[in-house]
Structures are given as structure tokens and as C-alpha cells.
Design a protein around this motif. Sequence first.
Motif, PDB file in Angstrom:
ATOM      1  N   PHE A 131       0.830  -1.201   0.000  1.00 50.03           N
ATOM      2  CA  PHE A 131       0.000   0.000   0.000  1.00 50.03           C
ATOM      3  C   PHE A 131       0.868   1.254   0.000  1.00 50.03           C
ATOM      4  O   PHE A 131       0.622   2.192  -0.740  1.00 50.03           O
ATOM      5  CB  PHE A 131      -0.916  -0.026   1.227  1.00 50.03           C
ATOM      6  N   SER A 132       1.927   1.240   0.811  1.00 45.70           N
ATOM      7  CA  SER A 132       2.778   2.421   0.899  1.00 45.70           C
ATOM      8  C   SER A 132       3.567   2.637  -0.379  1.00 45.70           C
ATOM      9  O   SER A 132       3.912   3.763  -0.707  1.00 45.70           O
ATOM     10  CB  SER A 132       3.743   2.284   2.081  1.00 45.70           C
ATOM     11  N   GLN A 133       3.774   1.564  -1.125  1.00 43.58           N
ATOM     12  CA  GLN A 133       4.526   1.717  -2.365  1.00 43.58           C
ATOM     13  C   GLN A 133       3.715   2.437  -3.438  1.00 43.58           C
ATOM     14  O   GLN A 133       4.267   2.889  -4.441  1.00 43.58           O
ATOM     15  CB  GLN A 133       4.957   0.337  -2.888  1.00 43.58           C
ATOM     16  N   GLU A 134       2.371   2.565  -3.217  1.00 45.84           N
ATOM     17  CA  GLU A 134       1.536   3.269  -4.190  1.00 45.84           C
ATOM     18  C   GLU A 134       1.723   4.777  -4.104  1.00 45.84           C
ATOM     19  O   GLU A 134       1.319   5.499  -5.001  1.00 45.84           O
ATOM     20  CB  GLU A 134       0.064   2.916  -3.969  1.00 45.84           C
ATOM     21  N   PHE A 135       2.299   5.248  -2.997  1.00 47.41           N
ATOM     22  CA  PHE A 135       2.521   6.680  -2.859  1.00 47.41           C
ATOM     23  C   PHE A 135       3.590   7.116  -3.854  1.00 47.41           C
ATOM     24  O   PHE A 135       4.692   6.587  -3.865  1.00 47.41           O
ATOM     25  CB  PHE A 135       2.988   7.032  -1.446  1.00 47.41           C
ATOM     26  N   GLU A 136       3.265   8.084  -4.692  1.00 51.78           N
ATOM     27  CA  GLU A 136       4.240   8.589  -5.660  1.00 51.78           C
ATOM     28  C   GLU A 136       5.064   9.730  -5.074  1.00 51.78           C
ATOM     29  O   GLU A 136       5.996  10.202  -5.702  1.00 51.78           O
ATOM     30  CB  GLU A 136       3.518   9.063  -6.920  1.00 51.78           C
ATOM     31  N   ARG A 137       4.709  10.175  -3.885  1.00 46.58           N
ATOM     32  CA  ARG A 137       5.437  11.255  -3.225  1.00 46.58           C
ATOM     33  C   ARG A 137       5.317  11.067  -1.715  1.00 46.58           C
ATOM     34  O   ARG A 137       4.446  10.338  -1.235  1.00 46.58           O
ATOM     35  CB  ARG A 137       4.900  12.606  -3.675  1.00 46.58           C
ATOM     36  N   LYS A 138       6.173  11.716  -0.990  1.00 46.46           N
ATOM     37  CA  LYS A 138       6.184  11.552   0.456  1.00 46.46           C
ATOM     38  C   LYS A 138       4.923  12.111   1.095  1.00 46.46           C
ATOM     39  O   LYS A 138       4.499  11.656   2.149  1.00 46.46           O
ATOM     40  CB  LYS A 138       7.412  12.251   1.042  1.00 46.46           C
ATOM     41  N   ASN A 139       4.338  13.142   0.469  1.00 48.25           N
ATOM     42  CA  ASN A 139       3.114  13.764   0.987  1.00 48.25           C
ATOM     43  C   ASN A 139       1.987  13.464  -0.001  1.00 48.25           C
ATOM     44  O   ASN A 139       1.673  14.279  -0.869  1.00 48.25           O
ATOM     45  CB  ASN A 139       3.326  15.272   1.139  1.00 48.25           C
ATOM     46  N   PRO A 140       1.383  12.277   0.087  1.00 45.30           N
ATOM     47  CA  PRO A 140       0.428  11.843  -0.933  1.00 45.30           C
ATOM     48  C   PRO A 140      -0.824  12.716  -0.981  1.00 45.30           C
ATOM     49  O   PRO A 140      -1.309  13.197   0.039  1.00 45.30           O
ATOM     50  CB  PRO A 140       0.085  10.421  -0.512  1.00 45.30           C
ATOM     51  N   ARG A 141      -1.352  12.893  -2.189  1.00 37.17           N
ATOM     52  CA  ARG A 141      -2.585  13.640  -2.410  1.00 37.17           C
ATOM     53  C   ARG A 141      -3.751  12.667  -2.505  1.00 37.17           C
ATOM     54  O   ARG A 141      -3.675  11.660  -3.198  1.00 37.17           O
ATOM     55  CB  ARG A 141      -2.485  14.490  -3.681  1.00 37.17           C
ATOM     56  N   ASP A 165      -4.168  14.889 -10.402  1.00 34.81           N
ATOM     57  CA  ASP A 165      -2.850  14.701  -9.773  1.00 34.81           C
ATOM     58  C   ASP A 165      -3.002  14.149  -8.364  1.00 34.81           C
ATOM     59  O   ASP A 165      -2.535  14.736  -7.385  1.00 34.81           O
ATOM     60  CB  ASP A 165      -2.079  16.032  -9.753  1.00 34.81           C
ATOM     61  N   LEU A 166      -3.658  13.008  -8.266  1.00 40.55           N
ATOM     62  CA  LEU A 166      -3.912  12.375  -6.979  1.00 40.55           C
ATOM     63  C   LEU A 166      -3.162  11.052  -6.872  1.00 40.55           C
ATOM     64  O   LEU A 166      -2.937  10.368  -7.882  1.00 40.55           O
ATOM     65  CB  LEU A 166      -5.411  12.130  -6.793  1.00 40.55           C
ATOM     66  N   ASP A 167      -2.804  10.682  -5.659  1.00 36.73           N
ATOM     67  CA  ASP A 167      -2.124   9.414  -5.416  1.00 36.73           C
ATOM     68  C   ASP A 167      -3.085   8.328  -4.956  1.00 36.73           C
ATOM     69  O   ASP A 167      -2.890   7.148  -5.249  1.00 36.73           O
ATOM     70  CB  ASP A 167      -1.037   9.603  -4.360  1.00 36.73           C
ATOM     71  N   ILE A 168      -4.084   8.731  -4.199  1.00 40.32           N
ATOM     72  CA  ILE A 168      -5.021   7.772  -3.615  1.00 40.32           C
ATOM     73  C   ILE A 168      -6.435   8.313  -3.780  1.00 40.32           C
ATOM     74  O   ILE A 168      -6.685   9.504  -3.585  1.00 40.32           O
ATOM     75  CB  ILE A 168      -4.734   7.563  -2.112  1.00 40.32           C
ATOM     76  N   ILE A 169      -7.362   7.424  -4.124  1.00 37.96           N
ATOM     77  CA  ILE A 169      -8.775   7.800  -4.216  1.00 37.96           C
ATOM     78  C   ILE A 169      -9.565   6.966  -3.218  1.00 37.96           C
ATOM     79  O   ILE A 169      -9.523   5.735  -3.244  1.00 37.96           O
ATOM     80  CB  ILE A 169      -9.329   7.600  -5.632  1.00 37.96           C
ATOM     81  N   ILE A 170     -10.279   7.669  -2.337  1.00 41.80           N
ATOM     82  CA  ILE A 170     -11.175   7.031  -1.377  1.00 41.80           C
ATOM     83  C   ILE A 170     -12.592   7.222  -1.882  1.00 41.80           C
ATOM     84  O   ILE A 170     -12.991   8.344  -2.227  1.00 41.80           O
ATOM     85  CB  ILE A 170     -11.024   7.658   0.025  1.00 41.80           C
ATOM     86  N   ALA A 177       1.745   9.872   6.557  1.00 37.94           N
ATOM     87  CA  ALA A 177       2.551  10.390   5.452  1.00 37.94           C
ATOM     88  C   ALA A 177       2.227  11.853   5.164  1.00 37.94           C
ATOM     89  O   ALA A 177       3.101  12.624   4.756  1.00 37.94           O
ATOM     90  CB  ALA A 177       2.330   9.538   4.212  1.00 37.94           C
ATOM     91  N   GLN A 178       0.980  12.247   5.374  1.00 38.12           N
ATOM     92  CA  GLN A 178       0.575  13.637   5.084  1.00 38.12           C
ATOM     93  C   GLN A 178       0.955  14.600   6.204  1.00 38.12           C
ATOM     94  O   GLN A 178       1.190  15.781   5.951  1.00 38.12           O
ATOM     95  CB  GLN A 178      -0.941  13.703   4.861  1.00 38.12           C
ATOM     96  N   ASN A 179       0.935  14.092   7.465  1.00 34.58           N
ATOM     97  CA  ASN A 179       1.236  14.944   8.627  1.00 34.58           C
ATOM     98  C   ASN A 179       0.366  16.204   8.607  1.00 34.58           C
ATOM     99  O   ASN A 179       0.841  17.327   8.557  1.00 34.58           O
ATOM    100  CB  ASN A 179       2.724  15.317   8.655  1.00 34.58           C
TER     101      ASN A 179
END
Length: 740
Positions: free
Chosen positions: A17-27, A223-228, A311-313
Amino acid sequence: MRKLVILFFLFSFYGGFSQEFERKNPRVGLVLSGGGAKGLAHIGVLKTLDSLGVRVDYVAGTSMGAVMGGLYASGYTGKQIDSIISATNFDLLISDDVPRKSKTFYERKNAEKYALTLPFNDFKVQLPSSISRGQNVFNALSKLTLNVSGVEDFSKLPIPFYCIATDMKTGTEVVLDRGNLAQAIAASSALPTLYQPVSLDNKLLMDGGIVNNYPIQGLESKDLDIIIGVDVQDDLLTINKLESVSNIIIQISNFRATKDMKNKSKLTDIYIKPEVSEYSLVSFKNSNKIISKGQTAASPYIEELKTIAKAQNFKKMKAANPNFDKIKINDISIFGLEKYTPSYVRGKLRFRTGETISFDDFSKGVNNLVATNNFDSFLYKFSPAGQGYNFIAKATEAKNTTFIKFGVHYDQLYKSAALLNLTKKQLLLKNDVLSMDFILGDNTRYNFDYYIDKGFYWSVGINSKYIGFNNLIKPTSLINGSLYPNIDEIQMDFSEFTHQFFVETLIHKDLAIKIGIELKDLKITTNDNVFSTFFSTSEYKIEDREFYSLFGSLKIDSIDNKFFPTSGFLFEGRAKFYFGSSNFRDDFNELSVFKSQISKAFKIADKLAMSISTEGGFKIGNNDNKALLFGLGGYGSNYFNNYSTFYGYDYFSLSGNSYVKLDSTLDYEFIKNHHFNFSANFANIGDDIFLSSEWIESPLYGGYSIGYGLETIFGPIEVKYNWSKDSNESGFYVNVGYWF
């Protein structure tokens, strides 16, 4: 060994799951489906996201998903939206009901007379396009989004947002990502048959769920990393539920939605599906349970959501509630008017350029305009300007100007009656209305009105009506009973034609002044055989002449409910000067009649209300006209001349040229629209009681009632048992439907 397998599985899952993040602060993107009241489950998910610290970077929604998503995007937290829903009266939002205080006196009279109104064009009765115009929903959305009313580009909202609507002309999908947020949400959530379409950007728009009830595709370009995704749509019904036409229609609609979701759910990284199948589209009374279903559905994804939050903090800040206490209106612009003038609309809105008002007063003004039924919709927006707002509105004038209205009624004076009304607006002028009531039943009546409505300016009206009935009465009320001591009751035949010309003006909201001239043709006779003892015929002519008078009234009315009041104040003062008569006997002299009433209603507890009223009147001049005396007795809301309700005494039992009366009612609404009440009234009535201390002495007459009342679409249904120890009389009064 088993523990090692579990640990390996968990490590692999979270690592994947964490590998799906394309950046440290996922959108993160959020998509919310439509589903009516089921969509309240979105709140439970939003509260979970906030509690974990998940930052949402884009929101997409349809229908109820657009409502929840739009509020979230404008800055509200899930907890704040929960509080908003808890304080919302969904019965008011779903209906077209306008608070009584927001209506003009003319519209109040109409609303408290007719049970059903239908358009009537080309000699054909038409059914309305929807149950509700949706104006109350739009007013609420405008209030809640006032803090972002100046944002035209929805990508500039605190959280970027778009929603989906359906073009009813082409059946195509329309993406709403610009304009006025409240208007966009209203269009996306305009559920077919419940709400009428919303006219926006030269398109007729309705519920986006018709074409796309889970608008996830648009998020792919954001430009999103994750969709809920939160999906509250129904699955296909089981075969045992396909036994009704409504469920079969629902199943047909579900075919497309279920097929679409097979692909759309694969595009969703965290797919949350609350179990809300037991609820309907309008189960708003179960809001708390539905919201908790959303929280329950989000629980299995807590760890994944925590990973995102870490990851977002991020910590979502609570939105500042818009200031509804004072709104300064810098400028007013109204578009779309053809038949009605801007001054007419402004007069109905009750606020002016440069005025500072509360949002509640603003809403009352809008409701006052909508209550005229001269407009199919009234969309508006606030554009921030300096320390205030520019008010920009688009009015859609009603195409239907002819209506048929219906009503039913029963009481013990007029007996059974059916009301048929024909109303024609814009007959001769842009702001006139002609109304004709035909009342058929045990006592046939009619009422004709022609009214030129000019709002705050002097309005002009013509009224003509006829009432007639026969009833047993005590002779002391209309004739000198002492001359006929052996007569306990007589059968009275009453008929009255009244014709008025008047002008009236609204001084300030609930204050109106009315003056006019009246011709009254009054005839009261009896054909009782007991009179053959005194006369050569059984017919006795009590009154038969025309009266000419000038009249005036001052009225302040902020009562919230005419039949079961819980708040408000009423003052009405009336004066009438009779200056002429065509006599059937030469005994007329000029006379004046003065009457006033003061009432106050207030709540004692949540479901317990009290109303207190005092009234009185006196006559100066000729006392020989018995029909123009003040009279008390019976129960009714459409008395004629100078007669009033008085429990414990029969109709027309008490009379005199002056009187004072005090009454009070305790009303307990033990179930919504079901009332239990107790009333007491006391009075002094007689001749010239104000010339002595009689009017302030202990009351000579008193009575009580205990009853049950039910509010229905046809008007109140009331059963009252009344009694008096003074008169030794008791009995039941029954009223069914609005009084007319």
C-alpha cells in the motif's frame, strides 16, 4: 509458524500500500455517491477521516454526495456537518412549506383556506412537475456556503470540488466546477419528482445520479495518489422484494448502476460501502443511525487511513462559521423579469439597498416572494463587496397563471361544505389576481376577490361574498326575548351579501393598514311556527336592509400557526362607521362600531405552548339594530359581523352593544401534528358596560373546553368538549378542514 505467516501477510500488504505513494506527501481524492438520505453515511466517513488526520485534496460528488462533499469542500469538518444535520428540519426542506410569518396577509389567507392547488391551462387540469420547488433547500445551502460565496472557481475552494448534474434536454452529464456553489449543489441534488429541475447556464439540470452516481473518472486528472470512495447505492434487489411496481422501477435503475460500479470500484483505492440498504431515499429521521453506519463501514480501513495520515502529517482545522447575524446588502440586481417589475420583487423581499439585516430576515423575504407562487424558482448569490454583499438574483416567472383549488370543511354552523376555487393571475395587470370561491354543501356560499398587489405600496382590492345558513338560536341574541317569554329557541334563516372596495399597505413586515367602503345586504328571518302565537304569520322579519359603511383596520400579526400557535403576537383593531341604510323600517341612525383583539403565544416547554388573548368592543349610536350587536357563543373561525367564539354557550347565546373577553389555551403536541388542548374563556357582555365599572368586575360568563386536534393537509381536525357551570350547557364541537 502461523504467526509468521500473518506477520508476513501484514508486512506485504502495508508495504504494498505504501509503495503506491508517488510522493512523500500523498494527495488524496474523495468521491461520494448519491443515495438520498442514505448519503448521510458520508458524514460518518468524513468524521473518521478528520479524526485520523487524513487530508482530502479533491472532492467529487453526486446528489447527496454533492451536498456532503460541497459542505466539506467549503471548509466544514465532518463533526460540524453532523451538527448541521442534527439541527435541520428535513420535513421543511423536502416540502414547499413557507413559514407563516414569511407570508403576506393575502397569502396567509390563501394558505389557511385551500387544501390542494393544481395548474389549470387550456381548460385542462395539470399535475405539478414535482412535489417541491426546492427553494427551502437552496436557501439553506446559500446560508451554509456564505463563507465561500465569492469563490467562482471551485478549484479555489478550501478543498477543490466538482459535482455532477444531468442535462434534462439531452440526457448528458454536466460537470459543475464553476459558478455559485449553492446553485451547483442544488442542481446536482434535484431528485426527480421530489424537486423540480434547476435552470442554470441556459440548461435545465437535475440529479446527477441519473447519468453518473459515482463520479470518479474526473478525479483521474487531478494529480492524486489515492482515491477514497464512499458508495451508498443499492445493490440489486433479491427476487422476494420484486413484488411492487416501485421496487421493479428501482431494480431497473440499479441494473446500470451495478454494472458501472464493477469498473468504478476497481479505480478506487479504498472502497467504503456502508450497509444502508434498510433505509429509503427519504429516511432522514434515521440520520443518527445512518451516520453511524458510515463510521462502521470505515472501521476496517483504519490502518490504511492511518498510514496515509502519517505520510501527510496534516490536521484539519475547524471552519469558522459564517456570520449570519448581520448581512449588509450593498446592491440588488434582479434578472429574468418580464411580467413583474423589479419594484414588485423588492417590495416582496422586504429589504432594500444599503440595509443591514440578519440572514433569517433575508430568508423570510425570499420566502415571502416565493409564497406568492408567481415564480417557479428564485436563484441568487452573494458577491462580497467591501464590508457587505451585492445581491444578484435570477427569477424564473411561473408559466402557469390559472389554478384550480380545492377544500373541504365541516362544522356545526355551516355544516358540510366543499370548496372549489378558480384563481387567475395577471388578468388585467402584471401584479393582479382574481379569485372566485364556490362553496357547495348544506349552505351554499361564494367569495369573490380581485386584488392588485403592490407590496409595500398601497394595494387595491375588491371583495364580494355571500353567506347563508339556518340555525336554532336563543331569541335574546337578535330579538327582545323578554317580549316572547315562552320561546326558548327559534329557527333563524340568515343571509348576507357583502361588497367591499379597499386599499391596504404593508408598513413594516407584519404591520398592515386597511381602509375601505362597504355595502352590506343583510336579511334575517324566521319561519318558526311558535311566532304564529304573536303574529298572523309564522314568519318574523328580524332584519332586512342594506347598510353603507366606511371601515378601517390596523393589524400586526407574527403568529406562527393560526390553529395551533406556539409563538408570536397579534394585534388587530377595527373600526366601522355606518352612515346610511335602506330601511324596511324607519329606525336607522348613524352608528360606529369599534373592536380590538390582542393575542400572545409562547412556549412553556418543548412541546407545551400557551396562548392568551383578550378582546373587546363597543358600539356608539343606534342600538335598535340587533344584527349589528356583539355576540358570543359557539366555536368558529369564520364568523360574520361582530360575533366571536365562546366556549360553554351555544351560537349567538350572548349579545350586547359592548363586551370584554379573556381566553387562554394550553396546547400539548404529544406527537408531531397531534395536539391535546385545554381552553378557558371569561366575558362580560351587555349594554353600555364601559359606562360603568361592569367591564372590570368579576366576569358574568365563563366556559371551558378540552379537545384533540390533528394537523392534516386538508386543515385541522378538531374535537372539543365544552361546558359552563354558569349556563349548565355542555356538548361537543367538531371541525374538519380549513375554515372558509
